[in-house]
Enzyme design. Structure first.
Site, mmCIF file in Angstrom:
data_model
loop_
_atom_site.group_PDB
_atom_site.id
_atom_site.type_symbol
_atom_site.label_atom_id
_atom_site.label_comp_id
_atom_site.label_asym_id
_atom_site.label_seq_id
_atom_site.Cartn_x
_atom_site.Cartn_y
_atom_site.Cartn_z
ATOM 1 N N LYS A 117 -4.073 -5.957 -0.947
ATOM 2 C CA LYS A 117 -2.737 -5.377 -1.080
ATOM 3 C C LYS A 117 -2.205 -4.844 0.239
ATOM 4 O O LYS A 117 -1.219 -4.098 0.258
ATOM 5 C CB LYS A 117 -2.760 -4.258 -2.126
ATOM 6 C CG LYS A 117 -3.151 -4.753 -3.510
ATOM 7 C CD LYS A 117 -3.075 -3.669 -4.543
ATOM 8 C CE LYS A 117 -3.469 -4.204 -5.918
ATOM 9 N NZ LYS A 117 -3.401 -3.168 -6.976
ATOM 10 N N GLY A 168 1.168 -2.070 -11.853
ATOM 11 C CA GLY A 168 0.055 -1.169 -11.586
ATOM 12 C C GLY A 168 -0.590 -1.407 -10.248
ATOM 13 O O GLY A 168 -0.934 -2.537 -9.905
ATOM 14 N N THR A 169 -0.744 -0.343 -9.489
ATOM 15 C CA THR A 169 -1.468 -0.386 -8.226
ATOM 16 C C THR A 169 -1.575 1.041 -7.701
ATOM 17 O O THR A 169 -0.948 1.960 -8.232
ATOM 18 C CB THR A 169 -0.746 -1.268 -7.187
ATOM 19 O OG1 THR A 169 -1.574 -1.461 -6.063
ATOM 20 C CG2 THR A 169 0.544 -0.628 -6.755
ATOM 21 N N THR A 170 -2.372 1.216 -6.664
ATOM 22 C CA THR A 170 -2.453 2.492 -5.961
ATOM 23 C C THR A 170 -2.566 2.210 -4.470
ATOM 24 O O THR A 170 -3.538 1.600 -4.026
ATOM 25 C CB THR A 170 -3.665 3.320 -6.424
ATOM 26 O OG1 THR A 170 -3.583 3.568 -7.827
ATOM 27 C CG2 THR A 170 -3.694 4.658 -5.694
#
Length: 264
Positions: A92, A59-61
């Site tokens: 990130k 999970g990440t954006t």
């Protein structure tokens, strides 16, 4: 239980599986205490699907798009391990050199490793040739370094955003060696939600402030809809003069502000 049986993830193995794959633990010789059987380390209890259930999505954006003065990059800050939030304020985006930034999605250890290796190779390239490689050249270097790991348990998706002699450029490199270039790229479990905001408000040649607000809004809505994204919103700008970073903003407070602005 029915869904587990259909998918082949039975938690109650047959008698044959118990006798063959399981080891007995010490137990009390009492009629009131049944024998306790547990699987040894790294032994699956499923005879239909030996690999077990599919692993949870990473999970990440992260997103990056071109605007009139360079590249706008935005990321969230939540790091997760399955359904556990490990860190709400991780970084990130990694600075490769003064005009190249890498936003990452996937395993944190793999992304940090490839980020360090790419920074080293870019520095060596500069020492040999007298100038840094182009963004597409750096993407090709990273893709070549990832090719030997194809088929292994490696998960790293890197978006390279930078400025070179040809102007601003965005390249995406995946751990299997895939390499693409585009004006708009979003990666991670929250990318579908981010794309919906970007597609609605993006246009070529956007001014800096408009692009900044669009990037913040896209990551904010993605973090609101995606359970694996959240924390803070980090925004970076890659210009001809180098990389710049905005102050991070709490995603929850930003969402409240956006709702109030829409009501007004």
């Amino acid at each position: 239980m029915a869904l587990q049986s259909v998918c082949g993830w039975d938690v109650t193995p047959s008698r044959q599986i118990l006798q063959r794959d399981f080891c007995r633990l010490p137990h009390l010789n009492s009629s009131g205490y049944p024998r306790l059987l547990l699987p040894p380390y790294k032994v699956t209890s499923s005879h239909r699907n030996p690999s077990g259930p599919p692993p949870p999505a990473h999970g990440t954006t992260t997103l990056a798009f071109l605007y009139d003065k360079g590249v706008m990059v935005a990321t969230d800050s939540r790091s997760s391990a399955g359904k556990l939030v490990c860190s709400p304020d991780s970084r990130k985006a990694t600075l490769i050199h003064s005009h190249l930034i890498a936003s990452t999605s996937g395993s944190a250890a793999d992304c940090q490793f490839f980020g360090r290796v790419l920074a080293r190779e870019c520095r060596l390239y500069q020492l040999r040739n007298g100038y840094m490689p182009s963004v597409k050249g750096a993407a090709k270097m990273l893709s070549t370094m990832m090719l030997p790991f194809r088929g292994m348990d490696i998960c790293a998706a890197v978006t390279l955003s930078g400025w070179d002699r040809n102007g601003p450029c965005i390249c995406y490199v995946y751990n299997d060696g895939t390499r693409i270039s585009s004006d708009v790229i979003s990666v991670g479990s929250g990318s579908p939600y981010a794309y919906s905001i970007i597609d609605d408000g993006y246009r070529p040649g956007m001014e800096e402030e408009e692009a900044r607000q669009l990037a913040r809004r896209a990551v904010c809505h993605a973090g609101r809809r995606d359970a694996y994204s959240g924390g803070f919103v980090d925004v970076y700008m890659v210009k001809e003069s180098g990389c710049e970073k905005d102050a991070r903003e709490d995603l929850v407070e930003m969402y409240k502000r956006l709702i109030q602005e829409e009501k007004q």
